[in-house]
Design an enzyme around this catalytic site. Structure first.
Site, PDB file in Angstrom:
ATOM      1  N   GLU A 293       1.277   8.039   3.040  1.00 11.73           N
ATOM      2  CA  GLU A 293       0.760   6.729   2.634  1.00 11.73           C
ATOM      3  C   GLU A 293       1.288   5.641   3.562  1.00 11.73           C
ATOM      4  OE1 GLU A 293       1.423   5.680  -1.389  1.00 11.73           O
ATOM      5  OE2 GLU A 293       0.047   7.179  -2.207  1.00 11.73           O
TER       6      GLU A 293
ATOM      7  N   ASN B  57       5.149   7.706   0.553  1.00 13.25           N
ATOM      8  CA  ASN B  57       5.004   6.441   1.290  1.00 13.25           C
ATOM      9  C   ASN B  57       6.124   6.308   2.316  1.00 13.25           C
ATOM     10  OD1 ASN B  57       5.248   3.467   1.871  1.00 13.25           O
ATOM     11  ND2 ASN B  57       3.474   3.441   0.504  1.00 13.25           N
TER      12      ASN B  57
ATOM     13  N   GLU C  81       1.823  11.071  -6.762  1.00 11.72           N
ATOM     14  CA  GLU C  81       2.458  10.155  -5.812  1.00 11.72           C
ATOM     15  C   GLU C  81       3.971  10.198  -6.027  1.00 11.72           C
ATOM     16  OE1 GLU C  81       2.515   5.481  -4.317  1.00 11.72           O
ATOM     17  OE2 GLU C  81       1.373   6.033  -6.115  1.00 11.72           O
TER      18      GLU C  81
ATOM     19  N   ASP D 127      -2.642   2.753   1.503  1.00 11.45           N
ATOM     20  CA  ASP D 127      -2.229   2.254   0.196  1.00 11.45           C
ATOM     21  C   ASP D 127      -2.503   0.759   0.103  1.00 11.45           C
ATOM     22  OD1 ASP D 127      -1.209   2.354  -2.320  1.00 11.45           O
ATOM     23  OD2 ASP D 127       0.892   2.412  -1.717  1.00 11.45           O
TER      24      ASP D 127
ATOM     25  N   GLU E 125      -5.573   2.644  -8.406  1.00 12.09           N
ATOM     26  CA  GLU E 125      -4.276   2.577  -9.076  1.00 12.09           C
ATOM     27  C   GLU E 125      -4.331   1.588 -10.234  1.00 12.09           C
ATOM     28  OE1 GLU E 125      -0.893   3.170  -5.840  1.00 12.09           O
ATOM     29  OE2 GLU E 125      -2.175   1.477  -5.310  1.00 12.09           O
TER      30      GLU E 125
END
Length: 599
Positions: free
Chosen positions: A467, A435, A376, A497, A554
């Site tokens: 994301e 993201n 990520e 997410d 996560e």
């Protein structure tokens, strides 16, 4: 233009039109009276000529035409007054008598008539025509009187209406200037004027300005209707007025916001805040008090500070400050926070120019094979002027002022650049996730720019995982769903997410073409999860698997958490157990060391 002015203009226009119509009508009536006189005189001339042995055919034809025209015009009038009906009756009588005269003239021409009879008919026709003339005159006089009376009434009515509206307008203007239409208390303009006068006659540093609101008030309107919301606002205004002493003020500012000027005495604001919260709790059940809470921003008025500045400061404290038991103070600590935020925003552009925003990568690990399968992309700001900043220190500010769009594209460039270099070093994971904020997603050219960027770095589209969080769908959900569908159709992977933090997770799961579901860390952060909570997590993972969606958990920090998630069927894990976020330049070394350790 004010309404009363329009009425005055309309009244004068109608009056002028009435006078104009009256003028033309009088002209018309004069013509009719004249034509009636011609009929009367013409018929007598025709009779006289016949008695003298001569014909007056043109005159007779003229009399016929006038009688027909007058009769037709009068009968075609849409509205007929009694005087008009009487005039028509006189016309018809005169026409009948004229026809008798013509018949007698024809008889005389044939040697069968009588001059005495023609003279008698002529005299009678003169009497009837005379009555017709008088009827036309009487009708003209009556209509003139009626029109004059109507015009006078119209002018008087318009004048009276203008005077009434003028007085009503003055009352309304006075009310609008000082009175809030909903609460019927004073409004913000009146509050500022009265508060200024109150401060002018008071000792310095003796007052507080406060600004209030109700958290999530829109839910009240949406769930119970605007009438319910209005009732709460009205009752809040009544409560605040009851709470204010003779030398204190309160007013409804707008929506669910109120402003106050109260004495600066210990516990004064706390007392008002507690009353407000108790009143709000009384509006519904106990759970509502957790959703709907009163917040109060407070500013101490000191020195030359005016009312407007004080209210502005209190508003800023409420909106930007940290609430402690529902109260936020505009003080030196808050001013320092504002200064810090302004510095952050001010340095953003130069931060991008100087490459101060750094790309960090956090590995994603397959929980079954223990292989590195993804990473990520995260952002950190190593600012020369501000120091090292974590994302929560600047991302929310950039989302508010729009700078986030520039930052998102900058970080996309850095992520693509890093992935290209990792691929060249044989250290790139299968996918990398980036993201994007809602502001960036809804840009018209986003999809095109995204495709151009990954192509420029030679990256296959299915390697990039976009994301999105549930919050991006909070406004105009359908438009954002359409954008996500377009990106997915172009070959990009879509990841949701922080799944489970919003109110519409399952609905979005149904609508969106999702490839990856990232479970919020709060699902696994509880040390002693209840069987119910465990079943919820198991259900989400099972549902994702059935839909062909990969799951990423996560925030994994312990081996026990990782093992538990693997047992539930979660495919990928991410967290401090495996690795902390690291500079992108360190990822290749990490990957090498990890792979060697797993051999």
């Amino acid at each position: 233009m004010k309404r009363r002015n329009l009425i005055i203009i309309a009244a004068w226009f109608l009056g002028a039109m009435l006078l104009l119509c009256l003028f033309f009508q009088m002209q018309s009536y004069a013509g009719i009276i004249n034509e009636a006189g011609v009929i009367r005189g013409g018929a007598q001339r025709v009779a006289k000529m016949e008695l003298m042995g001569e014909h007056a055919d043109k005159t007779a034809s003229r009399v016929d035409d006038l009688l027909n025209d007058i009769s037709e015009d009068e009968n075609n009038r849409p509205l007929k007054s009694p005087a008009t009906l009487d005039f028509i009756e006189k016309i018809d009588a005169t026409r009948i008598q004229w026809n008798l005269m013509k018949d007698e003239i024809a008889a005389l021409d044939a040697g069968e008539g009588s001059t005495e009879r023609l003279l008698e008919l002529s005299e009678r026709h003169f009497e009837l025509a005379d009555e017709m003339v008088y009827a036309a005159q009487a009708r003209a006089e009556q209509d003139f009187a009626a029109s004059f009376f109507f015009g006078l009434v119209l002018i008087l009515a318009a004048t009276s209406l203008v005077l009434f509206l003028e007085r009503s307008s003055m009352r309304h203007e006075k009310m609008a200037y000082r009175t809030d239409l909903l609460t019927k208390g004073i409004n913000l303009a009146a509050f500022e004027g009265d508060a200024t006068a109150l401060l002018a006659g008071s000792k310095a540093d003796s007052y507080l300005a406060a600004y209030t609101n109700i958290t999530n008030f829109r839910i009240i309107n949406e769930s119970y209707g605007h009438d319910a919301g209005d009732r709460i606002i009205i009752e809040t205004g009544e409560l605040l007025e009851e709470s204010c002493s003779g030398n204190e003020l309160c007013a409804h500012a707008n929506a669910d916001h109120f402003v106050l000027l109260v004495r600066d005495v210990p516990g004064r604001i706390r007392s008002i805040a507690d009353k407000l919260q108790r009143r709000l709790q009384g509006q519904g059940n106990a759970s509502a008090s957790e959703v709907f809470r009163f917040g109060v921003g407070v500013c101490r008025i000191s020195g030359s500070m005016g009312v407007t500045e004080a209210i502005s400061n209190a508003t800023a404290a409420l909106k930007e400050g940290k609430l402690e038991d529902g109260i936020a103070w505009y003080d030196s600590a808050f001013e320092e926070t504002l200064r810090r935020r302004n510095d952050i925003v001010r340095h953003m552009s130069e931060g991008i120019q100087d490459n101060e925003f750094k790309l960090y990568l956090q590995p994603q690990i397959d929980l079954n094979t223990n292989e590195v399968v993804g990473a990520e992309a995260l952002c950190r700001w190593d600012s020369k002027a501000l120091g090292f900043l974590m994302p929560d220190g600047f991302i929310p500010l950039f989302e508010k002022n729009g700078h986030i769009v520039d930052l998102d594209h900058y970080m996309l460039e850095r992520a693509c650049e890093a992935y290209r270099d990792l691929a060249a070093a044989k250290a790139a994971p299968a996918t990398f996730a980036v993201n994007f904020s809602r502001n960036t997603l809804i840009q018209q050219s986003f999809a095109e720019r995204l495709g151009e960027t990954v192509s420029r770095y030679g990256i296959e589209r299915h390697r990039l995982e976009i994301e999105v969080t549930e919050t991006v769908f909070s406004v105009d959900e359908n438009a954002v769903v359409s954008i996500v569908e377009t990106l997915h159709s172009q070959g990009f992977r879509i990841s949701m997410d922080d799944f489970g933090t919003g109110y519409s997770s399952l609905s979005l799961l149904r609508k969106l073409p999702i490839d990856v579901l990232k479970l919020d860390r709060r699902f696994i952060s509880q040390e002693n999860a209840t069987p119910r909570e465990a079943r919820v997590l198991q259900g989400i993972i099972d549902l994702s698997r059935d839909l062909g969606i990969a799951t990423v958990c996560e925030g994994i920090e312990t081996p026990e958490q990782a093992e538990s998630l693997r047992g539930l069927g979660c495919t990928v894990g991410q967290g401090y157990l495996f690795a902390r976020p690291m500079p992108a330049s360190d990822f290749a070394a990490f990957r090498k060391a990890w792979d060697e350790a797993e051999r």
